[in-house]
Structure formats: structure tokens, C-alpha cells
Design a protein around this motif. Structure first.
Motif, PDB file in Angstrom:
ATOM      1  N   VAL B  87       0.843  -1.205   0.000  1.00 22.97           N
ATOM      2  CA  VAL B  87       0.000   0.000   0.000  1.00 22.97           C
ATOM      3  C   VAL B  87       0.875   1.250   0.000  1.00 22.97           C
ATOM      4  O   VAL B  87       0.665   2.175  -0.779  1.00 22.97           O
ATOM      5  CB  VAL B  87      -0.953  -0.003   1.211  1.00 22.97           C
ATOM      6  CG1 VAL B  87      -1.692   1.313   1.321  1.00 22.97           C
ATOM      7  CG2 VAL B  87      -1.945  -1.145   1.104  1.00 22.97           C
ATOM      8  N   LEU B  88       1.894   1.254   0.865  1.00 28.59           N
ATOM      9  CA  LEU B  88       2.704   2.468   1.001  1.00 28.59           C
ATOM     10  C   LEU B  88       3.696   2.649  -0.142  1.00 28.59           C
ATOM     11  O   LEU B  88       4.294   3.710  -0.281  1.00 28.59           O
ATOM     12  CB  LEU B  88       3.440   2.466   2.347  1.00 28.59           C
ATOM     13  CG  LEU B  88       2.543   2.640   3.572  1.00 28.59           C
ATOM     14  CD1 LEU B  88       3.379   2.743   4.832  1.00 28.59           C
ATOM     15  CD2 LEU B  88       1.643   3.858   3.445  1.00 28.59           C
ATOM     16  N   VAL B  92       0.252   6.600  -1.719  1.00 28.19           N
ATOM     17  CA  VAL B  92      -0.586   6.741  -0.541  1.00 28.19           C
ATOM     18  C   VAL B  92       0.311   7.263   0.573  1.00 28.19           C
ATOM     19  O   VAL B  92       1.367   6.693   0.828  1.00 28.19           O
ATOM     20  CB  VAL B  92      -1.174   5.376  -0.112  1.00 28.19           C
ATOM     21  CG1 VAL B  92      -1.958   5.507   1.183  1.00 28.19           C
ATOM     22  CG2 VAL B  92      -2.050   4.816  -1.209  1.00 28.19           C
ATOM     23  N   ARG B  93      -0.109   8.350   1.206  1.00 27.01           N
ATOM     24  CA  ARG B  93       0.701   8.865   2.313  1.00 27.01           C
ATOM     25  C   ARG B  93       0.328   8.126   3.589  1.00 27.01           C
ATOM     26  O   ARG B  93      -0.781   7.621   3.721  1.00 27.01           O
ATOM     27  CB  ARG B  93       0.463  10.364   2.486  1.00 27.01           C
ATOM     28  CG  ARG B  93       0.943  11.153   1.279  1.00 27.01           C
ATOM     29  CD  ARG B  93       0.626  12.622   1.472  1.00 27.01           C
ATOM     30  NE  ARG B  93       0.825  13.361   0.237  1.00 27.01           N
ATOM     31  CZ  ARG B  93       1.988  13.819  -0.182  1.00 27.01           C
ATOM     32  NH1 ARG B  93       3.071  13.589   0.534  1.00 27.01           N
ATOM     33  NH2 ARG B  93       2.090  14.501  -1.291  1.00 27.01           N
ATOM     34  N   ARG B  94       1.270   8.120   4.514  1.00 27.77           N
ATOM     35  CA  ARG B  94       1.023   7.349   5.731  1.00 27.77           C
ATOM     36  C   ARG B  94      -0.204   7.855   6.479  1.00 27.77           C
ATOM     37  O   ARG B  94      -0.982   7.069   7.011  1.00 27.77           O
ATOM     38  CB  ARG B  94       2.256   7.399   6.639  1.00 27.77           C
ATOM     39  CG  ARG B  94       3.400   6.569   6.083  1.00 27.77           C
ATOM     40  CD  ARG B  94       4.551   6.546   7.049  1.00 27.77           C
ATOM     41  NE  ARG B  94       5.638   5.717   6.528  1.00 27.77           N
ATOM     42  CZ  ARG B  94       6.631   5.250   7.276  1.00 27.77           C
ATOM     43  NH1 ARG B  94       6.693   5.559   8.556  1.00 27.77           N
ATOM     44  NH2 ARG B  94       7.557   4.509   6.746  1.00 27.77           N
ATOM     45  N   TRP B  95      -0.399   9.171   6.527  1.00 27.26           N
ATOM     46  CA  TRP B  95      -1.549   9.690   7.287  1.00 27.26           C
ATOM     47  C   TRP B  95      -2.854   9.296   6.618  1.00 27.26           C
ATOM     48  O   TRP B  95      -3.855   9.038   7.282  1.00 27.26           O
ATOM     49  CB  TRP B  95      -1.447  11.202   7.492  1.00 27.26           C
ATOM     50  CG  TRP B  95      -1.603  12.048   6.252  1.00 27.26           C
ATOM     51  CD1 TRP B  95      -0.618  12.525   5.453  1.00 27.26           C
ATOM     52  CD2 TRP B  95      -2.834  12.523   5.688  1.00 27.26           C
ATOM     53  NE1 TRP B  95      -1.142  13.245   4.425  1.00 27.26           N
ATOM     54  CE2 TRP B  95      -2.502  13.271   4.536  1.00 27.26           C
ATOM     55  CE3 TRP B  95      -4.181  12.386   6.036  1.00 27.26           C
ATOM     56  CZ2 TRP B  95      -3.470  13.878   3.734  1.00 27.26           C
ATOM     57  CZ3 TRP B  95      -5.148  12.991   5.239  1.00 27.26           C
ATOM     58  CH2 TRP B  95      -4.788  13.728   4.103  1.00 27.26           C
ATOM     59  N   GLU B  96      -2.820   9.205   5.279  1.00 28.02           N
ATOM     60  CA  GLU B  96      -4.038   8.806   4.570  1.00 28.02           C
ATOM     61  C   GLU B  96      -4.418   7.374   4.951  1.00 28.02           C
ATOM     62  O   GLU B  96      -5.596   7.049   5.099  1.00 28.02           O
ATOM     63  CB  GLU B  96      -3.831   8.902   3.059  1.00 28.02           C
ATOM     64  CG  GLU B  96      -3.662  10.307   2.559  1.00 28.02           C
ATOM     65  CD  GLU B  96      -3.247  10.374   1.098  1.00 28.02           C
ATOM     66  OE1 GLU B  96      -3.473  11.408   0.477  1.00 28.02           O
ATOM     67  OE2 GLU B  96      -2.684   9.382   0.578  1.00 28.02           O
ATOM     68  N   PHE B  97      -3.387   6.553   5.117  1.00 25.61           N
ATOM     69  CA  PHE B  97      -3.636   5.160   5.501  1.00 25.61           C
ATOM     70  C   PHE B  97      -4.320   5.104   6.864  1.00 25.61           C
ATOM     71  O   PHE B  97      -5.349   4.443   7.030  1.00 25.61           O
ATOM     72  CB  PHE B  97      -2.298   4.405   5.536  1.00 25.61           C
ATOM     73  CG  PHE B  97      -2.425   2.987   5.977  1.00 25.61           C
ATOM     74  CD1 PHE B  97      -2.925   2.023   5.121  1.00 25.61           C
ATOM     75  CD2 PHE B  97      -2.065   2.618   7.257  1.00 25.61           C
ATOM     76  CE1 PHE B  97      -3.048   0.713   5.529  1.00 25.61           C
ATOM     77  CE2 PHE B  97      -2.190   1.310   7.681  1.00 25.61           C
ATOM     78  CZ  PHE B  97      -2.688   0.360   6.812  1.00 25.61           C
TER      79      PHE B  97
ATOM     80  N   SER C 109      -3.387   3.234  -6.814  1.00 21.51           N
ATOM     81  CA  SER C 109      -2.352   3.739  -7.715  1.00 21.51           C
ATOM     82  C   SER C 109      -2.898   4.778  -8.679  1.00 21.51           C
ATOM     83  O   SER C 109      -2.153   5.310  -9.488  1.00 21.51           O
ATOM     84  CB  SER C 109      -1.742   2.589  -8.513  1.00 21.51           C
ATOM     85  OG  SER C 109      -0.864   1.868  -7.697  1.00 21.51           O
ATOM     86  N   GLY C 110      -4.180   5.031  -8.593  1.00 24.07           N
ATOM     87  CA  GLY C 110      -4.771   6.060  -9.440  1.00 24.07           C
ATOM     88  C   GLY C 110      -5.031   5.610 -10.865  1.00 24.07           C
ATOM     89  O   GLY C 110      -5.019   6.420 -11.781  1.00 24.07           O
TER      90      GLY C 110
END
Lengths: 309, 258, 313
Positions: B87-88, B92-97, C109-110
Motif C-alpha cells: 500500500v505504502l 498513498v501517504r502514511r496519514w491517509e492510511f 495507484s490512481g
């Protein structure tokens, strides 16, 4: 490469900000629902049910209820409440959950029995509480003392008080003043001296701050009553000798009737009024005085109990 | 809210549902119907009281258990199974996760609570044959329970962002118990003196204030809930949740995902 | 432009609960990977390969140094949209089907919604799982999960893919397919960076390799260049059972089998050995250069540290 500085700063600021805001909101919430957690006492059918619901953690729950009782009385007392409906159930629940919590019985005799605004005005319920305590702790001399105290102070039932003190003397390791008190009752019931002795005993043996402060206030009041009686008698005798009221205490001093300027228990000089009355400088500081207040004095809504020294 | 948070949230929701989280509803339904039948038989005049007390308490406990046990696994399970890496390594930013995971579990709990609420009202209807206006306050109590879930979920996430799942569960559950007595804790603090007082007061104000969110017994006695209380509780729960989430983000952002 | 540029990246972990001792997982690493090449990152288990990959993915933060991928900072979302990553022994959400999982990763991934399902189907076919898209992942074998892992790494058509031990858990057929897939990716102009401890895979596939051991880079270059630097050997076979004394002096190991003798000697002493045989009038049967492999290089490189065991898989 490093952890994002932007995220760190924003999250850090938000944590701090939210923490402040949440503390402020808790403060608001406490004001919106003063005593709300206490009201649930009204919904509890019986202490028995509560004990069952506590799943064996009744000691902890007793402490919680004890704190609630102290908070409840303290908060209402400070604003001069006239009714303390929940004090009795709170203390009853506390002692049901933990029958060995002696301080709760002590609190009951000092604050459940006296008439408002200084207590809940339920001496009979306070007596029941002590008797319940004695059944569970028959060797605790303190409870007999409290029981006698209620009979003596609030019901003026000197026979009841004598019996309670006498029962207390039979307990092993009883405090010696119980014997003294039991003896005192026959001859000196109703004396200022007896009251003083009892309040001193309470003051010296209790560990609970509120109870000690209350006892100290009573002792100070007794002192004022005694001082004022004595000073007014001196003024009266001076008037008999000279035919007029003294203008000040120094006149009495000059006449050799008095040595030094008399001061009240808080160290302030007494006031000598033109009509020969003796008054304390600030009667609000002495919530329980019978004498020494100006004529027509209305005590404040909330009795001002000064902290003990 | 950005798309990635929505996708992470909906995936979390889907996983929870497929992991048979909602099976607790069966236990709840059995409890409610059993209680309704039993109470209908034996109690006189206090059927509503018992149904509301029992129902709301069960809703609260079931939800708390789910919030804690799923909440603590949200992050640690993904690290353990290395799904977090895939995922990372995407945009995707960590805070979004973290935020996505939170909303996923929050949605699960809301849906779960809605079903349980239907059960409570069903049992209420069964024992008293009609609804009363005062029953509306039960909805407010349910709303407060959901607010509790938000706080607990965010705390479980916070603890699991730096400690093992077991410890995180212990922390979260202890805070739930302490928070239930938060008002008494402030009472205790007021009785102490000096430095202890300062410390105890600070601690008493920082633990989650669950006591104000628990109106079950007053609602059961058909007492209304003050509008002011609803407002302040809402603000409080949202702000407290945001605080715990930001704390989780802060820790997670700096963490080496070994 | 280099696809991956690593400048002195290093990582030290603090291990231990009470008195933390620093443990060096990666010494300052300098490395550049060109676009369009297949780059092998070799080393025995525990050499620091996975640490390097995690550093590049932004999963752990470096103690020092920096790296750029596709010319962008690590953690730049624009860069991350253009890379794919297969972690070691991947494992996925149990209760999703392969198709749902890939859809989810596509969303993250968009990948545009209208292309998504087409891409998911295409990639499932490409990794050899065309018929199990609707099966929940908890029913997948280890090898199938590895294929799903590869699928998610190439799903969004990345310019650069990172594979951590892509062959592990696969049967020989599967390994062959993954090899083919990596070659196809190269043909499509993509860069492939993969770590492995299996040398034959690297030897067959890689344009260049880097060798890492105990967190330290031991060598980088083309496979041919690296193996050329290893001192080669020759095998001499002659008739008879006699071994000339001069030949023994050259340090060869001689094996007498039936009526021939076989000796393996360093390449440098080849001429001297042949001269010695001529002097004795022995008939030479063959002179064969012994093929030097990456494995020899590997063993030679790791020898000083005395840890050969891990190199042989």
C-alpha cells in the motif's frame, strides 16, 4: 527521505490544539451536568443491587461512592444549599459496599445529622448509619463516640448520648476521653465546656480535612461565645461602678478590670459598641457563634468554614 | 476527503464484514429477543426500563469490544502480513492510511449499531406494544454510544501504532474503564493537595470523558437529554477523536516499518 | 537519467530493549541503475537487500545519505505512481478475491476507473492466473500468492519495478515464467530491480548485478566483467599415468583415472604445464578452460568475511 516535516508539524499542532480544546470542553461538560453522575444514585434500586453489579470490585466502587459523597456535600455546602437529599443514600451505598470505611460514618455524624445549612438535617438517619457501622465494626470505639455525639449535639438527648459513650467504654483500646465524656454527661450536659471537649476530641482524632475544619470552626465559635459573655459582664460591672459605658477597652484597662486588648480566636481585636455590646470584627468568619454578632446580622447563605491551621 | 482515503476505508469495511464481524448481531438478536420474552413474562411496569437498560448496555459493550479488537489489528496486522508495504509503495501517504483505516472501522461500527438499534426498538415494541415520545431519547443515547465508539477506535489505533496488539488492547480497555469514571477521577483529584493534585487533575482531564457520554440510565427513566449536553458531547467526542488520530499519525509517520 | 540513484544510503538500527546497541544494517551504499536494464541485487540472506528495498520504498528512514528514483525524491507520490513493488513473501487480505485485491490496488495507484477492470484481467492472465480471479486469497497457495504479488506490482504499468526475491516459493515452471516476464518487461522498456540469493537467476537475466554482503557493497558490474576478473582455470588431460614433477610444482590437482590423467591448473600456468608434458613426451588429449561463473566470483568476494555458506543456495 525523512518523515514529512509538514505532516509532523500539522499533526503536532492539531494534537496540542485538540488537547486544549478537549480540556476546555470537559470543563464545560462538568458545568452542564453538575451532579449528573450523582443522580444515578436515584436510579439504583438498592445498594444490594449495586454490590452485585460491581462484580466483586466493591472496595473500589465504595471509594468511588465515598468520593462522590464528599464532592456532593462539599460542592453544595460551599454555595449554602438548604437540602442535601443525596448525602444519606451516598453514604449508605458507600458503607454498604465497604462496611469498614470508618471515615464515612464519621462524615455522617458530622454532616448528615446537623441542621442545614451546615448539614443534611437527618439525625435519625445518621444514627441508623452509626448503628449499622457498629454492627459491622463492634470494636471501633470511634463509632460509639460519633453516635453519642449525634445524640448530644443534634438531638439534645443526653440520656442517649450517655448510653452511647458508656457502650464505647467497653470496647478494647477505647480512647480514654469516652470514659470522661460518659461521666461528664450526668452533671454537665448542655455545658459549654462539655461541647468544647467534644469538639476538641473530634478535631484531634479525625483525619478528614472537612471534619477537622468543621470542628475547628465550632471551637472558635465556642471561644467567641465565651469571650463575649465574659467581656460583656466586665463592661456591665464597670457601668455599675461608674454609671456609664466605657468608650473603649483601654478604659477598662485603665480601671484595672482588664489586661490588654482582647482579641478573637483569629487574632482580631473585639469591638466595644457604645451600648456596651461586644462584637467580633467580621462575624462571617465565625459561622456558629451565638453571641458577638451585630443586632439584625444575617449570616451568609454559605457558612464560611475556614481551613484548619 | 480524498479518493485514496475512501478506498482504504471501504476496503477496511469490506474486510471487517467478510471477517464475520457482523456475526455479533446474531448473538445480540438472541439476547434481545430472549430478554424481551422473559421480561414480558415476569416484570410489571418496568419492562421498558429493563429493555432500554439492557439493550443499550449490550450495544455499548458489543461495540466497544469490536472497536478495541479490530482497532488494535488495523495497523499491526498489515505490518505483520506485509500488505502495508504494497500500500505504502503506492501514491498513498502514511496519514491517509491511518485516517482511511479509522473511517473504515467507524463505518463498520455505525452499521453494526444501526442494526442493533433496530433490535432494541423491536424489543421495546414487543414489551410495550407502542412507542412513546420519550423513546426518542433512546436515539440520543445511541448517538452518544456511537461517539464513544469513535473515541475508542481512535485510541486503539493510537496504541497499536506504537505497541504490540495485546498491550494496545490492554491500554485501550483500561482507558475505557478509567474514562467511564472520569468524573469521579476529577473528584478524586480535587481531594488531593499540592503537586499530586496538579498531576492528578491533569490526568483526569486528559483521559476520555466517557461518563458524560453515558446517559443510558437517565434515558431509561425517560429523562430528557439537554440540548447543550448533546452539543458539547458532540464537539468533545470529535475533538478527542481528532487528537488521538493525529497522535497516531504523528507516531506512524516517524516509524520504521521493519 | 539513472532510474535509481543511491548516494551513500545507510541504515543503523538500535537493537536491544534496555541498553540499545547500534546494529549496522547497511553501510553507506552508492549505486546507480540505468533505465531499461534488469539489475540484480545479490547477497546471502541477511545481507541488507530487503533493508535497501525498504529504504527505497520509504518504509524505513535512512540514518544517512539519500536516493532518487526516476529523478524524484523518495516519498514523492508522483514517483510512486510510476513504480511497482513486490515484497518478500507477500501475503494479502484473506477475504478478498484476487480480482478485488487488484481493483483496490488499482484504485490506490490512481488507475482510471474505466481502464481498471481491463487492466486487472490482463495482468491476471499475464501472471498465469486467468481463472482464479474470483477466488478468495485465503485459498491461494504460496506460489499463487507470489504471482498475485507480481501482478499487483505491474498492474498499473509502472516504469520501474522492484522485486524482492521474486522466485521464492515458485516451482521450476513458475521460475521460468517469471524470468520470461522480467525479460518482457525489459523489452517494453521498463527497468527491473530485483534482489535474489539465487545466482543462476541473476546470471541468466541481469544486465548488471551488485553484490552485497553484511550490509556492504562488494562489487557492481556486468556479469561478464565480474566473472572475467576472477582468475580462470584450465583442465589438462593426457594419456598415461605419469605425472611430471614440474607439473606438480605448478600446484595442480592431478587425478589418475584409468589410462588418463586430469589436472586443473590456474590459467596463468597453462603454457608451463604444456611445456612440461612435452618434455616428458606425454600425449596431450585436451586443454579446456573451466567456465568461471558468478558463483566463483561470489565465493571469492565473500571469502574474506568468511561467510560462504549463505552464498550456495
Amino acid at each position: 527521505m525523512k518523515a514529512s516535516r509538514r505532516v509532523t508539524v500539522i499533526a503536532g499542532v492539531l494534537v496540542a490544539g485538540c488537547m486544549l480544546a478537549s480540556v476546555a470542553l470537559v470543563h464545560h461538560l462538568d458545568q452542564v451536568r453538575t451532579g449528573a453522575s450523582l443522580e444515578e444514585v436515584l436510579y439504583i434500586p438498592s445498594p444490594k443491587a449495586l454490590k452485585r453489579m460491581s462484580l466483586g470490585y466493591d472496595g473500589l466502587l465504595a471509594d468511588v461512592y465515598w468520593t462522590r459523597a464528599v464532592q456532593y456535600f462539599g460542592t453544595k455546602h460551599r454555595v449554602g444549599a438548604k437540602r442535601y437529599d443525596l448525602l444519606a443514600p451516598l453514604l449508605e451505598i458507600t458503607t454498604y459496599l465497604d462496611p469498614q470505611l470508618v471515615v464515612a460514618y464519621e462524615y455522617g455524624s458530622n454532616f448528615l445529622a446537623p441542621a442545614p445549612p451546615n448539614g443534611a438535617g437527618m439525625p435519625r438517619r445518621a444514627i441508623d448509619l452509626q448503628e449499622y457501622g457498629i454492627r459491622n465494626n463492634p470494636n471501633e470505639w470511634r463509632l460509639y463516640y460519633e453516635l453519642g455525639f449525634i445524640y448530644y449535639m443534634d438531638l439534645k438527648d443526653y440520656a442517649g448520648a450517655t448510653e452511647a459513650f458508656a457502650r464505647g467504654t467497653r470496647v478494647p483500646n477505647a480512647h480514654p476521653f469516652l470514659r470522661l465524656l460518659a461521666g461528664q454527661m450526668a452533671e454537665h450536659a448542655g455545658d459549654l465546656q462539655t461541647a468544647r471537649m467534644m469538639w476538641t476530641a473530634t478535631y484531634q482524632t479525625s483525619t478528614e480535612t472537612a471534619i477537622r475544619a468543621n470542628a475547628a470552626a465550632h471551637l472558635r465559635a465556642l471561644q467567641v461565645d465565651e469571650d463575649v459573655t465574659r467581656l460583656e459582664a466586665l463592661v456591665a460591672s464597670y457601668r455599675e461602678q461608674t454609671g456609664h459605658f466605657p468608650a473603649s477597652f483601654s478604659e477598662l484597662e485603665a480601671a484595672g478590670i482588664l489586661r490588654g486588648t482582647p482579641v478573637d480566636p483569629l487574632g482580631h481585636p473585639y469591638k466595644l459598641m457604645p451600648n456596651g455590646r461586644v462584637e467580633v470584627r467580621s462575624p462571617d468568619d465565625f459561622p456558629f457563634i451565638q453571641k458577638g454578632a451585630p443586632p439584625g446580622y444575617v449570616p451568609p447563605e454559605a457558612p464560611k468554614v475556614l481551613p484548619t491551621d | 476527503m480524498n479518493g485514496r482515503i475512501v478506498h482504504i476505508a471501504s476496503n477496511t469495511f469490506r474486510e471487517a464484514v467478510r471477517d464475520r464481524v457482523l456475526y455479533n448481531l446474531i448473538a445480540f438478536a438472541l439476547l434481545m429477543s430472549g430478554a424481551a420474552i422473559l421480561i414480558g413474562q415476569i416484570s410489571i411496569n418496568i419492562e421498558r426500563l429493563v429493555v432500554i437498560n439492557l439493550g443499550l448496555t449490550a450495544v455499548s459493550l458489543f461495540g466497544i469490544v469490536i472497536a478495541i479488537f479490530i482497532g488494535i489489528g488495523l495497523v499491526s496486522k498489515e505490518i505483520e502480513k506485509r500488505t502495508l508495504y504494497t500500500v505504502l509503495s503506492r501514491p498513498v501517504r502514511r496519514w491517509e492510511f491511518i485516517v482511511g483505516k479509522f473511517f473504515g472501522l467507524a463505518c463498520t461500527l455505525v452499521v453494526n449499531t444501526v442494526f442493533m438499534a433496530i433490535g432494541v426498538f423491536g424489543a421495546l415494541l414487543y414489551v410495550s406494544h407502542h412507542f412513546q415520545t420519550a423513546d426518542g431519547w433512546v436515539l440520543v443515547a445511541l448517538y452518544f454510544i456511537i461517539l464513544q465508539f469513535l473515541i475508542i477506535t481512535s485510541l486503539a489505533l493510537l496504541f497499536s501504532s506504537f505497541s504490540s496488539p495485546l498491550l494496545a488492547a490492554v491500554f485501550a480497555f483500561s482507558l475505557f474503564v478509567i474514562g467511564t469514571f472520569a468524573e469521579d477521577l476529577r473528584g478524586f483529584a480535587a481531594l488531593t493537595q499540592g503537586f499530586t493534585r496538579w498531576l492528578a487533575t491533569g490526568a483526569a482531564y486528559i483521559v476520555p470523558n466517557f461518563s458524560a457520554l453515558n446517559v443510558i440510565s437517565s434515558v431509561a427513566h425517560q429523562q430528557p437529554v439537554a440540548g447543550q449536553l448533546i452539543f458539547y458531547n458532540t464537539c468533545y467526542a470529535l475533538i478527542y477523536t481528532a487528537m488521538a488520530l493525529c497522535g497516531a499519525v504523528l507516531i506512524f509517520e516517524h516509524r520504521n516499518l521493519k | 537519467m539513472a532510474a535509481i540513484e543511491i548516494l551513500g544510503l545507510e541504515k543503523t538500527y538500535n537493537v536491544g530493549f534496555w541498553r540499545k546497541k547500534p546494529k549496522c544494517a547497511l553501510r553507506p551504499l552508492h549505486l546507480a541503475v540505468e533505465e531499461g536494464e534488469i539489475f540484480g541485487f545479490l547477497g546471502p540472506n541477511g545481507a541488507g537487500k530487503t533493508t535497501t528495498l525498504k529504504l527505497l520504498m520509504g518504509l524505513v528512514y535512512p540514518t544517512g545519505g539519500s536516493a532518487r528514483i526516476l529523478g524524484m525524491e523518495i516519498n514523492d507520490p508522483r514517483m510512486k505512481a510510476q513504480i511497482g513493488f513486490l515484497p518478500e513473501q507477500p501475503y494479502f487480505y484473506d477475504y478478498l478475491t484476487a480480482r478485488e485485491l487488484l481493483e483496490y490496488y488499482g484504485q490506490l495507484s490512481g488507475v482510471a476507473a474505466k481502464e481498471r477492470s481491463r487492466k486487472v484481467e490482463a495482468v491476471l492472465a499475464r501472471v498465469g492466473l486467468p481463472d482464479v480471479g474470483g477466488v478468495q486469497l485465503r485459498k491461494f497457495s504460496k506460489g499463487m500468492l507470489q504471482r498475485v504479488g507480481i501482478a499487483q506490482a505491474i498492474l498499473h504499468d509502472p516504469r520501474l519495478v522492484f522485486f524482492d526475491e521474486p522466485m521464492s516459493g515458485l516451482d521450476p515452471m513458475g521460475r521460468r515464467e517469471v524470468r520470461d516476464l522480467m525479460e518482457q518487461l525489459k523489452l517494453e522498456g521498463k527497468t527491473v530491480f530485483f534482489s535474489t540469493h539465487i545466482l543462476s537467476d541473476a546470471e541468466a537475466l541481469c544486465d548488471r548485478v551488485a553484490i552485497i554482503h553484511l550490509g556492504e557493497l562488494r562489487g557492481v558490474g556486468r556479469v561478464a566483467d565480474l566473472t572475467a576478473s576472477v582468475h580462470g582455470k584450465v583442465e589438462l588431460v593426457w594419456e598415461g599415468t605419469a605425472v611430471p614433477a614440474a607439473l606438480r610444482a605448478l600446484g595442480g590437482e592431478c587425478h589418475v583415472t584409468g589410462d588418463t590423467v586430469r589436472a586443473v591448473l590456474p590459467e596463468a600456468s597453462q603454457d608451463a604445464a604444456i611445456d612440461a608434458l612435452r618434455r616428458e613426451h606425454l600425449r596431450l588429449v585436451s586443454v579446456i578452460p573451466v567456465r568461471t561463473s558468478l558463483e566463483d566470483y561470489f565465493v571469492q568476494k565473500l571469502q574474506p568475511a568468511g561467510a560462504v555458506a549463505g552464498a550456495r543456495s
